[in-house]
Scaffold this active site. Structure first.
Site, PDB file in Angstrom:
ATOM      1  CG  PHE A 198     -21.309   7.380 -19.923  1.00 24.01           C
ATOM      2  CD1 PHE A 198     -22.431   6.603 -20.181  1.00 24.01           C
ATOM      3  CD2 PHE A 198     -21.459   8.538 -19.177  1.00 24.01           C
ATOM      4  CE1 PHE A 198     -23.678   6.987 -19.698  1.00 24.01           C
ATOM      5  CE2 PHE A 198     -22.699   8.916 -18.692  1.00 24.01           C
ATOM      6  CZ  PHE A 198     -23.810   8.139 -18.944  1.00 24.01           C
ATOM      7  CB  THR A 199     -23.174  10.972 -22.772  1.00 24.89           C
ATOM      8  OG1 THR A 199     -23.616  10.679 -21.450  1.00 24.89           O
ATOM      9  CG2 THR A 199     -23.986  10.119 -23.743  1.00 24.89           C
ATOM     10  NE  ARG A 214     -28.455   6.865 -23.127  1.00 25.64           N
ATOM     11  CZ  ARG A 214     -27.781   7.823 -22.490  1.00 25.64           C
ATOM     12  NH1 ARG A 214     -26.960   7.534 -21.519  1.00 25.64           N
ATOM     13  NH2 ARG A 214     -27.911   9.074 -22.818  1.00 25.64           N
ATOM     14  CG  ASP A 268     -17.168   5.369 -15.227  1.00 26.42           C
ATOM     15  OD1 ASP A 268     -17.718   5.172 -14.124  1.00 26.42           O
ATOM     16  OD2 ASP A 268     -17.699   6.025 -16.140  1.00 26.42           O
ATOM     17  CE1 TYR A 294     -17.618  26.560   2.362  1.00 20.13           C
ATOM     18  CE2 TYR A 294     -15.312  26.032   2.799  1.00 20.13           C
ATOM     19  CZ  TYR A 294     -16.299  26.418   1.922  1.00 20.13           C
ATOM     20  OH  TYR A 294     -16.001  26.651   0.608  1.00 20.13           O
ATOM     21  CE  LYS A 323     -25.175   6.801 -12.880  1.00 21.45           C
ATOM     22  NZ  LYS A 323     -24.771   8.220 -12.830  1.00 21.45           N
ATOM     23  CG  PHE A 325     -28.784  12.683 -24.444  1.00 21.92           C
ATOM     24  CD1 PHE A 325     -27.470  12.788 -24.888  1.00 21.92           C
ATOM     25  CD2 PHE A 325     -29.023  12.627 -23.088  1.00 21.92           C
ATOM     26  CE1 PHE A 325     -26.424  12.834 -23.983  1.00 21.92           C
ATOM     27  CE2 PHE A 325     -27.992  12.667 -22.168  1.00 21.92           C
ATOM     28  CZ  PHE A 325     -26.673  12.781 -22.622  1.00 21.92           C
TER      29      PHE A 325
HETATM   30  C1  P71 Z   1     -27.226   7.106 -16.434  1.00 15.30           C
HETATM   31  C2  P71 Z   1     -26.310   8.157 -15.978  1.00 15.30           C
HETATM   32  C3  P71 Z   1     -26.814   9.533 -15.765  1.00 15.30           C
HETATM   33  C4  P71 Z   1     -26.875  10.179 -17.092  1.00 15.30           C
HETATM   34  C5  P71 Z   1     -25.791  10.865 -17.571  1.00 15.30           C
HETATM   35  C6  P71 Z   1     -25.814  11.382 -18.839  1.00 15.30           C
HETATM   36  C7  P71 Z   1     -26.936  11.196 -19.626  1.00 15.30           C
HETATM   37  C8  P71 Z   1     -28.030  10.535 -19.123  1.00 15.30           C
HETATM   38  C9  P71 Z   1     -27.998  10.027 -17.867  1.00 15.30           C
HETATM   39  C10 P71 Z   1     -24.008   8.534 -15.506  1.00 15.30           C
HETATM   40  C11 P71 Z   1     -22.678   8.068 -15.593  1.00 15.30           C
HETATM   41  C12 P71 Z   1     -22.396   6.709 -15.980  1.00 15.30           C
HETATM   42  C13 P71 Z   1     -21.093   6.306 -16.142  1.00 15.30           C
HETATM   43  C14 P71 Z   1     -20.767   4.928 -16.564  1.00 15.30           C
HETATM   44  C15 P71 Z   1     -20.319   8.477 -15.535  1.00 15.30           C
HETATM   45  C16 P71 Z   1     -21.599   8.933 -15.366  1.00 15.30           C
HETATM   46  C17 P71 Z   1     -21.804  10.354 -14.965  1.00 15.30           C
HETATM   47  N1  P71 Z   1     -25.029   7.801 -15.890  1.00 15.30           N
HETATM   48  N2  P71 Z   1     -20.081   7.191 -15.921  1.00 15.30           N
HETATM   49  O1  P71 Z   1     -26.745   6.014 -16.785  1.00 15.30           O
HETATM   50  O2  P71 Z   1     -23.381   5.828 -16.195  1.00 15.30           O
HETATM   51  O3  P71 Z   1     -22.181  10.423 -13.648  1.00 15.30           O
HETATM   52  O4  P71 Z   1     -24.487  11.390 -13.766  1.00 15.30           O
HETATM   53  O5  P71 Z   1     -23.208  11.289 -11.616  1.00 15.30           O
HETATM   54  O6  P71 Z   1     -22.520  12.870 -13.372  1.00 15.30           O
HETATM   55  O7  P71 Z   1     -28.431   7.351 -16.439  1.00 15.30           O
HETATM   56  P1  P71 Z   1     -23.173  11.570 -13.073  1.00 15.30           P
END
Ligand code: P71
Length: 461
Positions: A128-129, A386, A219, A76, A262, A452
Site C-alpha cells: 500500500f502506498t 490505482r 493492517d 490535554y 474506513k 499520484f
Molecule cells: C484509500 C486510503 C487513503 C489514501 C491513502 C493514500 C493514497 C490515496 C488514498 C489509506 C490506507 C489504506 C490501507 C490499507 C493504510 C492506509 C493509510 N487508504 N492502509 O484507500 O487503505 O491510512 O489514509 O488514514 O493515513 O483511499 P490513512
C-alpha cells in the site's frame, strides 16, 4: 408462490439529515478537469456530483457517533474518551496496548521507525502506498509475497488477499529471519481490489512466522469487510458473527496499524495497537514527537469518542451485509454492461480494469488516470487511479510497472443510495461505448513522494 421471492438486503438505517449536491454541466466539468491537470485528486469537491475518490474519512456517522462528539473531553491529558477507545480496542480486537494517531499513516510512521533497521526486508500481501513509503523511509525494503492470482484481475479465486507461503519461505531462506522484523499483512487488500485473506492462510502464516520468531503486523484498516467475506466464503465460518471473526483474525497477529477512517466509520482517526510491552513503551514515547501525547495522538477527545462508537457499529452483521451488498450491486451492474472489472467484486469498491477498458493505451500513457478523467467528464463521478501513477518509482528512479492498472470506484459507507449506484454504472457504460476514441495522457509535473496526489497531466493528441 411467495417462497420464490428473494429477500433483498437493505440499509439498517434511515436518513435524518442530507447534504445537497451541486449538479454540473459538461462544459463546467471540462474546465474543472483541465484546471485540475487531469488529476481527480486536484478537483474541488464542490465540482463533484458523486464522490468515489475514496472510502477514507468519507463515511456518514450515526446519530450516536454525533452524540459522542458532543461528549468530547478536551483535556490535554487523560481524556476519558481515550480510555473508552482503549477499552473498545482491547475488547473488540483483543490487542493489549493502544496508541491513538491522527490517521493510519501516523501509526505506520511510528511502527516503521521502531521495528525497521537499515537493510531490513518487510514482506507483505501487496504494497500500500503509504505503508511501503514509511517502510522505505525507515531504511527497509518491501517485498511482495501475495499469491500470483492477486495480480490477475480475471482470476476469481475467493481469497486473492492470501500470502504465498512459498514466497515467504524462500525470502526467509535468502535473507535470514533476522533481516525480517515483521511481515505486513493487510485484511481486505486495497491495491488488489479489496480482496480478502482467508483465516486458513492467516493460521498458516502464524505457524510459519512463529517458527522463525517473526512478528505479524496487521493492517486492519478494513478488517470487518474481510471478516464478512470469510463468513460468506470460508468453510466453518457461516455461523460465526463478523464480531467473532474479527477477533479471531486479530488473535493471529502481534500488533496492528489502523486507519479508522474506513471500517471504523469516522472522518479522522487511527491507532497503533501492539501486544508487546517493549514496542508499546517505545511507541508511547515516540508518539509525543510526531502526533501528540499518548492519550490523544493528534486527535480531539470528540474524535476518539466517535471512533470508539464507530468501531462498535462497524462489526455489526447487518451493517456490513448492507455495506458490501451495495458494492456488489454496483459491480454486478457494471458486469451486466460488459465492463471489465476486477473479480471477485471487492469489499470497499469496484475496481475497473483500465488495461481491458482502454487496451489501445500503453501503460506509459496512463490508461487508469485517463479513464478516471473521462468518467468525471461524463457524469461528475470522481474515482481514483490505482495503477502506474500510484505505484510511483523505485529508489533507483525507475518506474514501477504494476500488473494491475485500475480505476477504483470506492463507495463511502452509509452515504449514497442505490439510485446513485445506477447513475455510476450507466456513466461507466457510456464511456465504454466510445472507449476506442479516448487518447492517453502525459505527465507534466511529478512530485517526489506519493506522486499520484499532486501530479499534473495533459491530453495527448
Ligand atoms: C484509500 C486510503 C487513503 C489514501 C491513502 C493514500 C493514497 C490515496 C488514498 C489509506 C490506507 C489504506 C490501507 C490499507 C493504510 C492506509 C493509510 N487508504 N492502509 O484507500 O487503505 O491510512 O489514509 O488514514 O493515513 O483511499 P490513512
Amino acid at each position: 408462490m411467495n417462497k420464490h421471492i428473494k429477500r433483498s438486503w437493505a440499509e439498517p438505517y434511515k436518513m435524518k439529515m442530507v447534504e445537497l449536491l451541486k449538479m454540473t454541466t459538461s462544459a463546467q466539468r471540462k474546465k474543472a478537469l483541465q484546471q485540475a491537470g487531469y488529476n481527480t485528486f486536484l478537483l474541488r469537491s464542490e465540482d463533484v456530483y458523486i464522490d468515489l475518490l475514496t472510502d477514507s474519512g468519507t463515511s456518514a456517522m450515526s446519530d450516536r457517533q454525533w452524540a459522542g462528539m458532543m461528549m468530547g473531553d478536551e483535556a490535554y491529558a487523560g481524556s476519558w474518551n481515550f480510555y473508552h477507545l482503549e477499552e473498545v480496542v482491547k475488547n473488540i480486537y483483543g490487542y493489549k496496548y493502544v496508541i491513538p494517531t491522527h490517521q493510519g499513516r501516523g501509526a505506520e510512521n511510528i511502527l516503521s521507525k521502531i521495528l525497521i533497521k537499515k537493510g531490513d526486508v518487510i514482506p507483505g500481501n501487496m504494497y500500500f502506498t503509504t505503508t511501503r513509503l514509511h517502510q522505505e523511509l525507515a531504511g527497509g525494503r518491501f517485498e511482495d509475497i501475495i499469491i500470483d492470482e492477486a495480480h490477475d484481475p480475471d482470476n476469481e479465486f475467493p481469497f486473492k488477499g492470501n500470502a504465498d507461503l512459498n514466497k515467504l519461505q524462500r525470502l526467509i531462506k535468502k535473507k535470514g529471519a533476522k533481516k525480517i522484523p515483521y511481515i505486513s499483512i493487510a485484511t481486505s487488500v486495497n491495491m488488489a481490489g479489496g480482496q480478502p485473506i482467508s483465516m486458513k492462510n492467516l493460521k498458516e502464516l502464524r505457524v510459519l512466522t512463529q517458527k522463525h520468531g517473526i512478528r505479524i503486523i496487521h493492517d486492519m484498516t478494513r478488517v470487518a469487510e474481510n471478516a464478512y467475506f470469510i463468513q460468506q466464503r470460508e468453510k466453518g465460518y457461516q455461523n460465526k458473527s463478523v464480531k467473532e471473526i474479527v477477533k479471531e483474525i486479530c488473535s493471529y497477529t502481534d500488533g496492528a496499524t489502523m486507519s479508522a477512517k474506513k471500517d471504523a466509520l469516522v472522518n479522522i482517526g487511527g491507532f497503533l495497537a501492539v501486544n508487546d510491552w517493549d514496542v508499546f513503551e517505545e511507541a508511547r514515547n515516540m508518539v509525543v514527537v510526531y502526533e501528540g501525547l499518548h492519550t490523544y495522538g493528534g486527535l480531539a477527545g470528540r474524535d476518539m469518542e466517535a471512533m470508539a462508537i464507530g468501531i462498535g457499529e462497524s462489526i455489526s452483521d447487518d451493517h456490513i451485509r448492507a455495506r458490501v451488498g451495495q458494492v456488489i450491486y454496483l459491480g454486478e451492474k457494471m458486469l451486466d454492461l460488459g465492463i471489465p472489472i476486477v473479480k471477485p467484486i471487492g469489499g470497499h469498491g469496484v475496481f475497473v480494469n483500465a488495461k481491458g477498458f482502454l487496451p489501445h493505451i500503453p501503460q506509459n500513457d496512463f490508461p487508469a488516470q485517463t479513464l478516471a478523467a473521462e468518467i468525471y467528464l461524463d457524469s461528475g463521478v470522481r474515482t481514483m487511479e490505482r495503477g502506474i501513477v500510484s505505484a510511483g518509482r523505485k529508489s533507483n528512479g525507475e518506474n514501477y510497472y504494476p500488473k494491475l492498472e485500475l480505476v477504483r470506484f470506492t463507495i463511502p459507507r452509509r452515504v449514497y443510495t442505490q439510485a446513485h449506484m445506477d447513475v455510476i454504472a450507466e456513466s461507466a457504460g457510456r464511456v465504454y461505448e466510445h472507449c476506442e476514441k479516448i487518447k492517453g495522457l502525459k505527465m507534466v509535473y511529478e512530485p517526489k513522494y506519493l506522486r499520484f496526489f499532486q501530479a499534473r497531466f495533459e491530453k495527448l493528441n
